[in-house]
Design a protein around this motif. Structure first.
Motif, PDB file in Angstrom:
ATOM      1  N   GLN A  78      37.745  96.950  71.125  1.00 49.55           N
ATOM      2  CA  GLN A  78      36.467  96.983  71.828  1.00 49.55           C
ATOM      3  C   GLN A  78      35.315  97.256  70.868  1.00 49.55           C
ATOM      4  O   GLN A  78      34.513  98.152  71.057  1.00 49.55           O
ATOM      5  CB  GLN A  78      36.497  98.052  72.949  1.00 49.55           C
ATOM      6  N   ARG A  79      35.323  96.460  69.790  1.00 57.70           N
ATOM      7  CA  ARG A  79      34.218  96.606  68.849  1.00 57.70           C
ATOM      8  C   ARG A  79      33.008  95.864  69.375  1.00 57.70           C
ATOM      9  O   ARG A  79      33.135  94.841  70.031  1.00 57.70           O
ATOM     10  CB  ARG A  79      34.632  96.056  67.493  1.00 57.70           C
ATOM     11  N   GLN A  80      31.848  96.398  69.027  1.00 57.80           N
ATOM     12  CA  GLN A  80      30.639  95.717  69.465  1.00 57.80           C
ATOM     13  C   GLN A  80      30.419  94.474  68.612  1.00 57.80           C
ATOM     14  O   GLN A  80      30.352  94.542  67.393  1.00 57.80           O
ATOM     15  CB  GLN A  80      29.418  96.640  69.361  1.00 57.80           C
ATOM     16  N   VAL A  81      30.354  93.308  69.265  1.00 53.16           N
ATOM     17  CA  VAL A  81      30.198  92.072  68.508  1.00 53.16           C
ATOM     18  C   VAL A  81      28.801  91.486  68.652  1.00 53.16           C
ATOM     19  O   VAL A  81      28.458  90.500  68.014  1.00 53.16           O
ATOM     20  CB  VAL A  81      31.229  91.010  68.961  1.00 53.16           C
ATOM     21  N   GLY A  82      28.010  92.070  69.496  1.00 56.04           N
ATOM     22  CA  GLY A  82      26.670  91.528  69.670  1.00 56.04           C
ATOM     23  C   GLY A  82      25.957  92.300  70.751  1.00 56.04           C
ATOM     24  O   GLY A  82      26.427  93.356  71.184  1.00 56.04           O
ATOM     25  N   ALA A  83      24.812  91.770  71.173  1.00 56.60           N
ATOM     26  CA  ALA A  83      24.076  92.455  72.219  1.00 56.60           C
ATOM     27  C   ALA A  83      23.308  91.434  73.033  1.00 56.60           C
ATOM     28  O   ALA A  83      22.833  90.433  72.515  1.00 56.60           O
ATOM     29  CB  ALA A  83      23.106  93.474  71.612  1.00 56.60           C
ATOM     30  N   VAL A  84      23.229  91.687  74.329  1.00 63.02           N
ATOM     31  CA  VAL A  84      22.352  90.892  75.172  1.00 63.02           C
ATOM     32  C   VAL A  84      20.958  91.504  75.060  1.00 63.02           C
ATOM     33  O   VAL A  84      20.747  92.640  75.441  1.00 63.02           O
ATOM     34  CB  VAL A  84      22.823  90.904  76.643  1.00 63.02           C
ATOM     35  N   ARG A  85      20.068  90.720  74.480  1.00 65.58           N
ATOM     36  CA  ARG A  85      18.735  91.270  74.231  1.00 65.58           C
ATOM     37  C   ARG A  85      17.857  90.994  75.447  1.00 65.58           C
ATOM     38  O   ARG A  85      17.024  90.109  75.442  1.00 65.58           O
ATOM     39  CB  ARG A  85      18.177  90.651  72.960  1.00 65.58           C
ATOM     40  N   ALA A  86      18.090  91.802  76.493  1.00 65.92           N
ATOM     41  CA  ALA A  86      17.437  91.565  77.781  1.00 65.92           C
ATOM     42  C   ALA A  86      15.933  91.764  77.679  1.00 65.92           C
ATOM     43  O   ALA A  86      15.150  90.990  78.210  1.00 65.92           O
ATOM     44  CB  ALA A  86      18.026  92.479  78.839  1.00 65.92           C
ATOM     45  N   VAL A  87      15.541  92.848  77.027  1.00 61.15           N
ATOM     46  CA  VAL A  87      14.118  93.100  76.791  1.00 61.15           C
ATOM     47  C   VAL A  87      13.982  93.347  75.299  1.00 61.15           C
ATOM     48  O   VAL A  87      14.693  94.167  74.742  1.00 61.15           O
ATOM     49  CB  VAL A  87      13.619  94.321  77.593  1.00 61.15           C
ATOM     50  N   ASP A  88      13.110  92.603  74.655  1.00 68.99           N
ATOM     51  CA  ASP A  88      13.112  92.626  73.197  1.00 68.99           C
ATOM     52  C   ASP A  88      11.706  92.800  72.633  1.00 68.99           C
ATOM     53  O   ASP A  88      11.140  91.881  72.058  1.00 68.99           O
ATOM     54  CB  ASP A  88      13.741  91.321  72.700  1.00 68.99           C
ATOM     55  N   GLY A  89      11.164  93.993  72.843  1.00 70.14           N
ATOM     56  CA  GLY A  89       9.837  94.260  72.286  1.00 70.14           C
ATOM     57  C   GLY A  89       8.738  93.878  73.248  1.00 70.14           C
ATOM     58  O   GLY A  89       8.033  92.896  73.049  1.00 70.14           O
ATOM     59  N   VAL A  90       8.604  94.667  74.305  1.00 74.33           N
ATOM     60  CA  VAL A  90       7.590  94.394  75.314  1.00 74.33           C
ATOM     61  C   VAL A  90       6.552  95.506  75.290  1.00 74.33           C
ATOM     62  O   VAL A  90       6.905  96.675  75.271  1.00 74.33           O
ATOM     63  CB  VAL A  90       8.260  94.288  76.710  1.00 74.33           C
ATOM     64  N   SER A  91       5.282  95.116  75.223  1.00 69.60           N
ATOM     65  CA  SER A  91       4.206  96.105  75.221  1.00 69.60           C
ATOM     66  C   SER A  91       3.152  95.717  76.245  1.00 69.60           C
ATOM     67  O   SER A  91       2.751  94.561  76.302  1.00 69.60           O
ATOM     68  CB  SER A  91       3.514  96.170  73.854  1.00 69.60           C
ATOM     69  N   PHE A  92       2.762  96.662  77.075  1.00 65.80           N
ATOM     70  CA  PHE A  92       1.623  96.439  77.967  1.00 65.80           C
ATOM     71  C   PHE A  92       1.149  97.769  78.531  1.00 65.80           C
ATOM     72  O   PHE A  92       1.831  98.788  78.404  1.00 65.80           O
ATOM     73  CB  PHE A  92       1.974  95.462  79.097  1.00 65.80           C
ATOM     74  N   ASP A  93      -0.030  97.757  79.105  1.00 69.63           N
ATOM     75  CA  ASP A  93      -0.582  98.933  79.772  1.00 69.63           C
ATOM     76  C   ASP A  93      -0.708  98.645  81.257  1.00 69.63           C
ATOM     77  O   ASP A  93      -0.960  97.511  81.644  1.00 69.63           O
ATOM     78  CB  ASP A  93      -1.997  99.248  79.257  1.00 69.63           C
ATOM     79  N   VAL A  94      -0.529  99.668  82.057  1.00 68.52           N
ATOM     80  CA  VAL A  94      -0.867  99.540  83.470  1.00 68.52           C
ATOM     81  C   VAL A  94      -1.957 100.559  83.747  1.00 68.52           C
ATOM     82  O   VAL A  94      -1.797 101.740  83.440  1.00 68.52           O
ATOM     83  CB  VAL A  94       0.346  99.798  84.388  1.00 68.52           C
ATOM     84  N   LYS A  95      -3.081 100.084  84.283  1.00 72.68           N
ATOM     85  CA  LYS A  95      -4.196 100.988  84.545  1.00 72.68           C
ATOM     86  C   LYS A  95      -4.057 101.620  85.912  1.00 72.68           C
ATOM     87  O   LYS A  95      -3.492 101.029  86.820  1.00 72.68           O
ATOM     88  CB  LYS A  95      -5.512 100.209  84.454  1.00 72.68           C
ATOM     89  N   ARG A  96      -4.617 102.802  86.045  1.00 73.88           N
ATOM     90  CA  ARG A  96      -4.520 103.524  87.311  1.00 73.88           C
ATOM     91  C   ARG A  96      -5.171 102.725  88.439  1.00 73.88           C
ATOM     92  O   ARG A  96      -6.301 102.265  88.298  1.00 73.88           O
ATOM     93  CB  ARG A  96      -5.195 104.891  87.190  1.00 73.88           C
ATOM     94  N   GLY A  97      -4.448 102.556  89.523  1.00 75.81           N
ATOM     95  CA  GLY A  97      -5.002 101.903  90.713  1.00 75.81           C
ATOM     96  C   GLY A  97      -4.880 100.388  90.714  1.00 75.81           C
ATOM     97  O   GLY A  97      -5.257  99.747  91.677  1.00 75.81           O
ATOM     98  N   GLU A  98      -4.347  99.806  89.655  1.00 79.20           N
ATOM     99  CA  GLU A  98      -4.260  98.344  89.627  1.00 79.20           C
ATOM    100  C   GLU A  98      -2.851  97.869  90.002  1.00 79.20           C
ATOM    101  O   GLU A  98      -1.919  98.648  90.109  1.00 79.20           O
ATOM    102  CB  GLU A  98      -4.627  97.805  88.238  1.00 79.20           C
ATOM    103  N   THR A  99      -2.747  96.563  90.198  1.00 78.35           N
ATOM    104  CA  THR A  99      -1.443  95.940  90.379  1.00 78.35           C
ATOM    105  C   THR A  99      -1.233  94.975  89.226  1.00 78.35           C
ATOM    106  O   THR A  99      -2.030  94.069  89.027  1.00 78.35           O
ATOM    107  CB  THR A  99      -1.382  95.161  91.702  1.00 78.35           C
ATOM    108  N   LEU A 100      -0.174  95.229  88.460  1.00 70.23           N
ATOM    109  CA  LEU A 100       0.159  94.304  87.381  1.00 70.23           C
ATOM    110  C   LEU A 100       1.331  93.465  87.843  1.00 70.23           C
ATOM    111  O   LEU A 100       2.386  93.997  88.197  1.00 70.23           O
ATOM    112  CB  LEU A 100       0.520  95.078  86.110  1.00 70.23           C
ATOM    113  N   GLY A 101       1.141  92.167  87.906  1.00 73.09           N
ATOM    114  CA  GLY A 101       2.231  91.274  88.286  1.00 73.09           C
ATOM    115  C   GLY A 101       3.060  90.931  87.062  1.00 73.09           C
ATOM    116  O   GLY A 101       2.508  90.687  85.995  1.00 73.09           O
TER     117      GLY A 101
END
Lengths: 319, 327
Positions: free
Chosen positions: B26-49
């Motif tokens: 059960q050696r690790q042979v790789g990885a599923v890179r589901a999220v790979d470097g995501v950056s964002f801000d969510v401001k108070r009171g807003e809706t970010l889609g």
């Protein structure tokens, strides 16, 4: 309108299911017709009997089926009167085939996709395995699946590819009519657009007719020539696509259209209050009356179907 | 909507890899890179889609923000506190302020619990209130989501899809959170009742000043609820802009393709518009393409796209895009 001029003509089709609570009136007196090389979309919310209608046409009945009556004329012949063996040999998959709901998950996981698609051809056309496989290759070309996928198993294919394989399986016997039950609901928009392009091309190149069953109003306008709106086991409006999407007649169709969010419109989508009636305990009068904004005294009686400029609508407003 | 400029949630280079194990040891042979470097801000009171195709990592992003998964790397700052390094108990306290509404109201409610128990459960788990107080609060919450408080003794199977999703909303609201992640809250509902849930979410936002991260794949509905929209593809954000800007002036070829594929319920308009049809499928996140991840399906890709991953840059005020060729 005679039975003969149409590819398919359905008259007063009824399919009820037996349950302990009483009969579920899933399909309750449905009438519509379809010319050859046309596509009709059957629109409706979940639980309105759309899929049961598809099963009723193909006589794919579950064990608890109760009343099953009416007429289905295919090229003028009533296929309801055929004995089961004849129906299986000459109609189901030979003349009318189907892409079932969630078709991408309805493939057998342990059989190669090529063999699965070949099976209806071997059974119905009586061709050899080798001929069937070459037929499969042709079908794969039609639906845009690479030929070498023939030896793959379903899990090796993406959702969109599996959906195409399911369409190829419906196509392989060269039927006159294909029933598509929610063909793209589980797919992403980009894949959806691709599948609809395939269907449009098949209609143009092979002259096949389609019955498209969906709750996705927006995608349906791409393929359909006619629209039939189903509510609580009955068809409440039939009309051509252009006029239907421009101004639907039945209050239910109008509310349904208003609930679709538009990409380039600031109009907020609406919703329909309440929920559809139970198919076991249906109201006496108009089945939509409880949720209808245009309800008036007459609605306690069951409305007949009225003609309005060549469109049919089951609503007292058009009396 | 009353979005101001105060940043409520700051996500910085969030990475979520799921290891793949193979073989006898059960050696690790790789990885599923589901999220790979995501950056964002969510401001108070807003809706970010947050939109994207299935498998692009949008739900994983939501779950990693709430620390339902332990992120592989990166920072998630909520009101200045980094959640990734937070210990168990302070994180539990933190969770009161951030809640989630789940995708499938048919699967996410325990069928053996009454509505009262379901909505009251968060209150008990966090020991906010006890005894009769809980019943009172449940009653209040059910009224907030426009359900009859007398329904508290009923079971989920007695409700329609829209009503069930409102139970899910009441559950999320129980602890008075500031921030709610809505993970495809309407995709399992009939179109005729979707607007009901969306309107409710908007009303609650105004009433309580809530901030939403609205995850969805339906671009038309996202347009109606969001202030800003981020488009994700294969684990990275491709484009982020104010709603009107993104829908009227998409800069990334992927966004353009997505928008052109959205079905319009109008056969006349449908016949007239031009469509960008993308061939092929989304590559596997276990083995994403080099450089720009979209290049394998991009209609305008050039050799540069295979060499380096495009920077997520601000091309216009507030309009970010990760594409070498966007101008």
């Amino acid at each position: 309108m005679t039975h003969n001029s149409k590819l398919l003509n359905i008259e007063d089709l009824v399919l009820h299911f037996k349950t302990l609570q009483g009969p579920v009136q899933a399909v309750d007196g449905v009438n519509f017709s379809l010319d050859s090389n046309r596509a009709v979309v059957i629109l409706g919310e979940s639980g309105c009997g759309k899929s049961s209608l598809a099963r009723a046409i193909l006589r794919l009945l579950p064990r608890n089926a109760g009343t099953y009556s009416g007429h289905i004329y295919l090229n003028g012949n009533d296929i309801m009167t055929l004995p089961e063996d004849d129906f299986r040999q000459t109609i189901r998959w030979a003349a009318i085939s189907m892409v079932p709901q969630a078709a991408m998950n309805s493939l057998n996981p342990v059989i190669r996709v090529g063999d699965q698609v070949a099976e209806p051809a071997i059974v119905h056309l009586g061709v050899s395995k080798a001929d069937a496989i070459s037929l499969v290759k042709k079908m794969f070309q039609h639906v845009g699946v690479p030929e070498d996928f023939i030896n793959r198993y379903p899990f090796e294919l993406s959702g969109g590819m599996r959906q195409r394989v399911a369409i190829a399986m419906a196509l392989v016997t060269s039927p006159m009519l294909i029933i598509l039950d929610e063909p793209t609901s589980a797919l992403d928009v980009l894949t959806q657009a691709n599948i609809f392009n395939v269907l449009k091309r098949l209609k143009k190149e092979l002259g096949i007719s389609f019955i498209l069953i969906t709750h996705d109003i927006a995608t349906s306008s791409e393929l359909a020539d006619d629209v039939a709106v189903m509510y609580a086991g009955q068809i409440v409006e039939v009309g051509d696509t252009y006029r239907f999407f421009d101004h639907p007649l039945h209050p239910y169709s109008q509310k349904l259209m208003a609930s679709v969010p538009r990409l380039h419109s600031d109009k907020e989508p609406e919703f329909i209050v309440g929920r559809p009636p139970s198919l076991i305990n249906l109201p006496q009068g108009c089945r939509f009356a409880d949720r209808c904004p245009a309800r008036f005294e007459k609605c306690v009686q069951n409305p007949p179907v009225f003609e309005q400029d060549g469109r049919q609508v089951k609503c007292w407003l058009y009396a | 909507m009353t979005a101001n400029n105060e940043v409520l949630l700051h996500v910085d280079n969030l990475v979520m890899h799921f290891p793949i194990y193979r073989g006898v040891f059960q050696r690790q042979v790789g990885a599923v890179r589901a999220v790979d470097g995501v950056s964002f801000d969510v401001k108070r009171g807003e809706t970010l889609g947050l939109v994207g195709e299935s498998g692009c990592g949008k739900s994983t992003t939501g779950r990693a923000i709430l620390q339902l998964y332990k992120p592989t790397a990166g920072k998630v700052e909520y009101e200045g506190t980094n959640l990734v390094t937070l210990k168990r108990e302070p994180m539990r306290q933190m969770r009161r302020k951030m809640q989630m509404i789940f995708q499938d109201p048919y699967a996410s409610l325990n069928p053996r619990m009454t509505v009262g128990q379901l909505v009251g459960e968060p209150l008990m788990v966090h020991s906010v209130t006890t005894g009769e107080e809980i019943d009172k609060r449940v009653e209040q919450l059910l009224e907030l989501v426009k359900l009859n408080p007398a329904f508290a003794t009923r079971y989920p199977h007695e409700f329609s899809g829209g009503q069930r999703q409102r139970i899910g909303v009441a559950r999320a609201l129980a602890l008075n959170p500031n921030f709610i992640i809505c993970d495809e809250p309407i995709s399992a509902l009939d179109v005729s009742i979707q607007a009901q849930v969306v309107n409710l979410l908007e009303e609650l936002q105004q009433q309580f000043g809530l901030t939403y991260l609205f995850i969805a794949h339906d671009l038309s509905m996202v347009r109606h609820i969001s202030d800003r929209v981020a488009v994700m593809y294969l684990g990275v954000i491709m484009e982020l802009a104010e709603r009107e800007e993104l829908y009227n002036n998409p800069l990334h070829p992927y966004t353009q393709a997505l928008l052109s594929a959205v079905p319009i319920p109008d056969p006349v308009a449908d016949a007239q518009r031009k469509r960008v049809i993308l061939e092929g499928d989304v590559p596997s996140p276990a083995n994403p393409p080099s450089g720009c991840r979209f290049r394998t399906r991009c209609p305008i890709a050039v050799p540069l796209c295979a060499e380096s991953q495009p920077e997520f840059r601000e091309l216009r005020p507030g309009h970010f895009v990760a594409c070498h060729l966007a101008k």
